[in-house]
Motif scaffolding. Structure first.
Motif, mmCIF file in Angstrom:
data_model
loop_
_atom_site.group_PDB
_atom_site.id
_atom_site.type_symbol
_atom_site.label_atom_id
_atom_site.label_comp_id
_atom_site.label_asym_id
_atom_site.label_seq_id
_atom_site.Cartn_x
_atom_site.Cartn_y
_atom_site.Cartn_z
ATOM 1 N N ASN A 1 5.823 -2.422 2.897
ATOM 2 C CA ASN A 1 6.074 -0.899 3.055
ATOM 3 C C ASN A 1 7.440 -0.426 2.242
ATOM 4 O OD1 ASN A 1 3.802 -0.787 4.768
ATOM 5 N ND2 ASN A 1 4.805 -0.216 6.521
ATOM 6 N N GLN A 2 8.249 -0.533 2.085
ATOM 7 C CA GLN A 2 9.549 0.011 1.080
ATOM 8 C C GLN A 2 8.929 -0.675 -0.318
ATOM 9 O OE1 GLN A 2 12.991 -0.761 3.125
ATOM 10 N NE2 GLN A 2 12.852 -0.125 4.363
ATOM 11 N N THR A 3 8.012 -1.800 -0.745
ATOM 12 C CA THR A 3 8.481 -2.033 -1.943
ATOM 13 C C THR A 3 7.452 -1.415 -2.616
ATOM 14 O OG1 THR A 3 8.882 -4.699 -1.564
ATOM 15 C CG2 THR A 3 7.544 -4.296 -3.655
ATOM 16 N N ALA A 4 5.690 -1.635 -1.892
ATOM 17 C CA ALA A 4 5.300 -0.749 -2.388
ATOM 18 C C ALA A 4 5.740 0.986 -2.894
ATOM 19 C CB ALA A 4 3.727 -0.194 -0.927
ATOM 20 N N ILE A 5 6.219 1.951 -2.019
ATOM 21 C CA ILE A 5 6.705 3.284 -2.212
ATOM 22 C C ILE A 5 6.910 2.527 -3.477
ATOM 23 C CG2 ILE A 5 8.269 4.519 -1.114
ATOM 24 C CD1 ILE A 5 7.328 4.062 2.000
ATOM 25 N N GLU B 1 10.341 11.436 -9.538
ATOM 26 C CA GLU B 1 10.541 10.765 -8.655
ATOM 27 C C GLU B 1 10.984 9.681 -8.330
ATOM 28 O OE1 GLU B 1 11.299 7.569 -9.456
ATOM 29 O OE2 GLU B 1 9.491 6.258 -8.471
ATOM 30 N N ARG B 2 12.141 9.722 -8.519
ATOM 31 C CA ARG B 2 13.555 9.056 -8.152
ATOM 32 C C ARG B 2 13.564 9.606 -6.040
ATOM 33 N NH1 ARG B 2 18.551 9.981 -7.591
ATOM 34 N NH2 ARG B 2 18.612 11.714 -9.176
ATOM 35 N N LEU B 3 14.217 11.029 -6.717
ATOM 36 C CA LEU B 3 13.930 11.655 -5.535
ATOM 37 C C LEU B 3 13.081 11.764 -4.454
ATOM 38 C CD1 LEU B 3 15.927 14.007 -3.938
ATOM 39 C CD2 LEU B 3 14.458 15.395 -5.094
ATOM 40 N N GLU B 4 11.897 11.851 -4.576
ATOM 41 C CA GLU B 4 10.693 11.631 -2.970
ATOM 42 C C GLU B 4 10.570 10.339 -3.874
ATOM 43 O OE1 GLU B 4 9.055 15.094 -3.945
ATOM 44 O OE2 GLU B 4 8.266 13.783 -2.909
ATOM 45 N N ARG B 5 11.183 9.815 -3.972
ATOM 46 C CA ARG B 5 11.733 7.943 -3.463
ATOM 47 C C ARG B 5 12.138 7.639 -2.740
ATOM 48 N NH1 ARG B 5 11.801 5.328 -7.471
ATOM 49 N NH2 ARG B 5 13.917 4.690 -6.896
ATOM 50 N N GLU B 6 13.851 8.330 -2.576
ATOM 51 C CA GLU B 6 14.390 8.592 -1.584
ATOM 52 C C GLU B 6 13.986 8.585 -0.572
ATOM 53 O OE1 GLU B 6 18.180 10.140 -3.350
ATOM 54 O OE2 GLU B 6 18.287 8.573 -4.440
ATOM 55 N N LEU B 7 13.548 10.299 -0.792
ATOM 56 C CA LEU B 7 12.869 10.922 1.027
ATOM 57 C C LEU B 7 12.304 10.419 0.957
ATOM 58 C CD1 LEU B 7 13.167 14.884 -0.537
ATOM 59 C CD2 LEU B 7 14.402 13.625 0.582
ATOM 60 N N SER C 1 1.193 -1.001 0.013
ATOM 61 C CA SER C 1 0.513 -0.185 0.184
ATOM 62 C C SER C 1 0.978 1.136 -0.089
ATOM 63 C CB SER C 1 -1.164 -0.169 1.040
ATOM 64 O OG SER C 1 -1.693 -1.175 1.120
ATOM 65 N N ALA C 2 0.881 2.313 -0.401
ATOM 66 C CA ALA C 2 1.036 3.874 -0.506
ATOM 67 C C ALA C 2 0.008 4.733 -1.273
ATOM 68 C CB ALA C 2 2.191 3.355 -2.137
ATOM 69 N N ARG D 1 6.193 3.944 -10.748
ATOM 70 C CA ARG D 1 5.635 4.687 -11.714
ATOM 71 C C ARG D 1 4.986 6.266 -11.829
ATOM 72 N NH1 ARG D 1 -0.213 1.076 -9.455
ATOM 73 N NH2 ARG D 1 0.873 -0.849 -9.740
ATOM 74 N N LEU D 2 5.446 7.022 -10.555
ATOM 75 C CA LEU D 2 5.983 8.817 -11.125
ATOM 76 C C LEU D 2 6.520 8.347 -11.448
ATOM 77 C CD1 LEU D 2 4.763 9.645 -7.211
ATOM 78 C CD2 LEU D 2 3.504 9.780 -8.805
ATOM 79 N N TYR D 3 8.007 7.852 -11.403
ATOM 80 C CA TYR D 3 9.239 7.895 -12.495
ATOM 81 C C TYR D 3 8.319 7.773 -13.819
ATOM 82 C CZ TYR D 3 13.402 7.216 -13.945
ATOM 83 O OH TYR D 3 14.624 7.512 -15.030
#
Length: 932
Positions: free
Chosen positions: A671-675, A690-696, A638-639, A681-683
């Motif tokens: 959770n990390q997988t969902a993220i 998207e890459r930056l947001e995922r890391e953050l 879930s995300a 998908r955002l990437y």
């Protein structure tokens, strides 16, 4: 002239008789019987003594020392309660002699009537009191069957002789009493010396009764002690070997012995048939008289010394004196023996507790601690059984942990036990009251499951709470197989000490396990984050997740399905650990909302599938090809509140084996997988963003998991904290953790950077500070060790400022060290402000640093404010800093409020001050206040 001459001759004769009598009395030895015989002889020279009585008083008893009837000597005889009756009693009260010339004519005029009844009563008599000083010690009576047989001269002469003899008799009696008392005291001293040399209570009681009987010749001697726990009179020893303890234990106030114990007064019953307090069941069958005296030390009654006789009137004041004197010595000996026994037991208890503490202090593994405790307790306390159940707060159930003294079959049964509230009333009571319970007989049967009692063959059971910082972490059950074995107060105290040691050791082991688990979870999630975060391709990410999950968690197989909104089904994405046939099944499966397991997943809830559930045929056909062997856990991916897919794993064990640790890791991975899925998908829409947001997001999740979920609750203290990162992740953090001896560690820190690097460095710093501080070492040493570990582990130019303090809630002290952080503010209850400064540098730059350590004492109303520079360095539109002065003013103004209100006031002041200027630094506050 002739009459005068006769009168002179008579007077001379009287004087001569008195002189001879006086000389005879003076020459006589200090012997009462000889003096009585001398009086009789002297009286016989003056009058006809064919009927003669000479008696002495002893309390209410009148003893005839010389008794002559019709010229025939009679044996001496005592008459209880006769000393105050008839003419004898009148003489004792009036101290007057009496001359009766004719009883028949003078009977009605006599001051008292004779107490005897005879067919041939005397006609005349002389009654003379024997007066010594102011006391009548006896009487002399001379009677005749002839009227007017005695004259006034006879009365006067005999009165003089009687008074002189009385003084001699009294002296003889006093001398005899002194001699007798000396002999008694010598015997008492001998017994006391022998008794004083005995320190073992059981031997002391036995020796006391036998020494007293052998020394003083009493018919029966017994001793009773008051049980300090039950306040009952317990039989301790008797000269009668046939008496047993259960037969003669008494209640306070019951019978002569119980009355003496209750009142603390001696009781002498020379005729037990007339004593209402006498109990036949407490006496030897031939008992006719009984004397009981209390064993007292400083008005405290320790027990009763009881002697019995098979003769009525057997005891005198001498016996009372002997027994009271002996009782005082015996009581002291008993008290000394008890003190000696208490000291020996205290030494033993201390040694036992030290052994337990030493044995458990070397262990960190919980199973090892439990095994050691249940093994040592029977050895040290002498019990037959010992077992420990731990309280599972999540499941609200007592679970079996360890047991000793059981057979192999019993151990198997023990491992199956589960006690939820209501299953075992005694366990519920101990858990709620936090107090030990002793159970036996009907109470045991009604408070514990019969299966357990029968299973372990328990007759007496002691249940003790295992308390750690006021919370019940489990219970210890110790028991005896024999019904006669019981738990004394001292034994309960000893086992309670062991239980307390066990609770501390268990908590330490659990804390250690929790720290290890936390470190493992953090490391595992960091590894997942690192593995996933370094990839941007979704297939590559999912492939990494299904491969790394079995390694980190220990599952055999892992699969991932992605949710297809358009088709309304789960689509297979990645799998690991499947056979070739299972892979073919996996890639063709399309579970939808009609599946019970996946329906739970779509609702955002983890679900467990039991293999023999008929609804799970598609799972059994694929993930678990052998029905009835392995459960399946499905976790939602879930995300942002939306289910993106599902991760399915199996585990070699029963469903209950999905322990919290593994669930935390699996949930974190899910959770990390969902993220990762969401970020991928955002990437596709905006790759770089998207890459930056995922890391953050990943970093923030990890960082948030490191901060305490809530502030600890400490009696007499208030504590609150506030953390607000300037960006999605930050370098500020605070932490609380429990330390040995009920102390609390408090940490506030600031990494010298922003964003993900600062957050990761913050995670490393937090973990290392926790690891170095968990054993309770001083703040300075903990930070010095953390600095060394940071330098050895970190390969960046980042550093961190840390303020670490240890709060002792009981002593009210705060011991601290400062690694280059903003000095916290101490606001006294009177408004005085102090800065908690201590020399030190930031961590992560220089090796082998030296930090100054200080300690302050917090009084009621005092508060400490820990902050980062994001508070004081906040700027407004004019680029003016909020500053330390404004912060101090806000705290002083609100110091009487709660920590949460103070934090809110500081936050409001800062927000008002900066206005619309964006926050540029992390903002962290911790407020500690002593409320009482």
């Amino acid at each position: 002239l002739a009459d005068a001459w006769q009168q002179v001759k008579r007077r001379l004769s009287e004087l001569d008789a008195l002189s001879r009598a006086g000389q005879a009395i003076v020459r006589a030895q200090l012997d009462v019987d000889q003096l009585c015989e001398l009086i009789y002889q002297q009286a016989s020279q003056i009058v006809d003594t064919s009927s003669f009585h000479l008696g002495l008083f002893d309390g209410d008893t009148y003893t005839l020392k010389i008794w002559v009837r019709d010229n025939v000597r009679q044996p001496s005889q005592s008459f209880p309660r006769a000393a105050n009756e008839g003419i004898i009693g009148w003489m004792r009260r009036s101290k007057q002699p009496l001359l009766v010339r004719d009883f028949q004519q003078e009977m009605d005029a006599l001051p008292a009537r004779p107490s005897y009844v005879s067919e041939h009563p005397p006609r005349s008599a002389i009654f003379v009191p024997l007066i010594a000083g102011e006391e009548v010690i006896g009487t002399m009576s001379i009677q005749s069957y002839t009227p007017a047989a005695f004259s006034e001269d006879d009365l006067r002469l005999l009165s003089v002789i009687g008074n002189e003899a009385a003084m001699a008799i009294e002296k003889a009696r006093l001398y005899a009493m002194a001699q007798r008392r000396a002999r008694q005291l010598a015997l008492i001293g001998d017994v006391s010396r022998k008794v004083a040399a005995i320190l073992e209570l059981e031997e002391l009681f036995t020796q006391v009764v036998h020494l007293i009987q052998e020394t003083f010749g009493y018919y029966h001697v017994g001793i009773f002690a008051i049980d300090p726990d039950t306040n009952e009179l317990t039989f301790e020893a008797s000269t009668n070997p046939d008496l047993c303890q259960p037969c003669v234990n008494l209640e306070m106030g019951e019978g002569i012995i119980g009355w003496v114990a209750q009142e603390g007064q001696p009781l002498l019953a020379n005729d037990v048939s007339t004593e209402p307090r006498f109990r036949h069941e407490h006496a030897w069958p031939q008992t006719r008289a009984e004397l009981a005296v209390p064993l007292k030390v400083e008005e405290r009654v320790l027990g009763v010394l009881d002697v019995q006789s098979n003769e009525t009137g057997a005891f005198s004041d001498d016996d009372l004196f002997i027994l009271q004197t002996l009782a005082a010595q015996v009581a002291i000996a008993i008290e000394d023996a008890r003190l000696y026994a208490a000291q020996q037991e205290e030494v033993w208890v201390t040694t036992a507790l030290l052994q337990v503490a030493e044995a458990t202090s070397k262990l960190s593994n919980l199973d090892d601690v439990l095994a050691t405790v249940v093994r040592l307790t029977p050895l040290l306390a002498g019990v037959d059984r010992c077992s420990i159940f731990l309280w599972d707060r999540n499941a609200q159930v007592f679970l079996p942990a360890q047991a000793h003294g059981l057979t192999r079959e019993q151990k198997k049964l023990f491992s199956t036990l589960r006690f939820a509230p209501g299953d075992a009333l005694a366990l519920d009571e101990v858990r709620l009251t936090k107090s030990p319970r002793i159970l036996s007989g009907d109470e045991l049967a009604s408070s514990m499951p019969s299966t357990m009692i029968e299973m372990f063959d328990i007759r007496n059971l002691l249940i003790l709470p295992l308390l750690a910082r006021g919370k019940v972490v489990g219970v210890m059950l110790v028991g005896y197989i024999e019904e006669s074995a019981g738990f004394t107060a001292r034994k309960v105290s000893m086992i309670s000490g062991i239980a307390n040691q066990a609770a501390i050791a268990i908590e330490n082991a659990q804390l250690y396990a929790a720290q290890q688990e936390e470190a493992y979870v953090s490391t595992a999630l960091l590894q997942v984050a690192e593995a996933v975060g370094s990839r941007t391709d979704l297939e590559d990410i999912l492939s990494t997740v299904v491969r790394i999950t079995p390694i980190l968690v220990g599952v055999k197989r892992c699969t991932i399905f992605l949710w297809d909104d358009d088709e309304g089904v789960f689509v297979p994405a990645q799998a690991y650990g499947l056979s070739e046939d299972q892979k073919e099944w996996f890639w063709h499966s399309r579970p939808g909302q009609d599946d019970p397991l996946m329906r739970e997943v779509l609702a955002g809830r983890p679900a467990v599938s039991v293999p023999d559930d008929p609804h799970n045929h598609w799972l059994l056909a694929g993930v678990t090809p052998v029905p009835g062997t392995l459960p399946i856990l499905a976790l939602p991916l879930s995300a942002k509140g939306k289910v993106l897919g599902a991760m399915l794993v199996d585990y070699v064990g029963a469903p209950e084996r999905f322990a919290e640790r593994w669930m935390n890791i699996l949930t974190g991975i899910a959770n990390q997988t969902a993220i990762a899925i969401e970020n991928t998908r955002l990437y596709r829409q905006e790759a770089e963003q998207e890459r930056l947001e995922r890391e953050l997001e990943v970093a923030r999740e990890i960082q948030a998991s490191f901060l305490p979920e809530h502030c600890p609750s400490l009696p007499g203290w208030e504590l609150d904290a506030y953390w607000q990162a300037a960006h999605q992740v930050g370098g500020d953090f605070y932490d609380f953790f429990s330390l040995p001896d009920d102390r609390l560690g408090l940490v506030i820190a600031d990494v010298a950077d922003k964003g993900v690097p600062a957050a990761l460095f913050m995670a490393l710093s937090r973990t290392l500070v926790r690891v170095t501080a968990h054993d309770g070492r001083s703040p300075a040493k903990a930070l010095q060790r953390a600095n060394d570990l940071i330098i050895s582990d970190a390969h960046s130019d980042l550093f961190v400022s840390v303020f670490y303090a240890i709060l002792d809630p009981q002593a009210g002290t705060l011991t601290y060290a400062n690694g280059g952080h903003n000095p916290p503010l101490l606001i006294r209850h009177n408004g005085q402000v102090e800065s908690l400064r201590a020399r030190g540098v930031v961590l992560g730059i220089v090796e082998h640093i030296e930090l100054e350590e200080k300690c302050v004492t917090l009084e009621t109303g005092d508060l400490v404010v820990l902050y980062t520079d994001g508070v004081t360095d906040a700027i407004n539109a004019d680029e003016e800093e909020f500053g330390l002065a404004r912060l101090t003013e806000v705290i002083q103004r609100t110091r009487e409020r709660s920590p949460s209100d103070i934090i809110a006031a500081i936050n409001d002041e800062v927000m008002t001050f900066v206005g619309d200027v964006p926050q540029f630094d992390d903002f962290t506050l911790v407020v500690l206040k002593r409320s009482e």
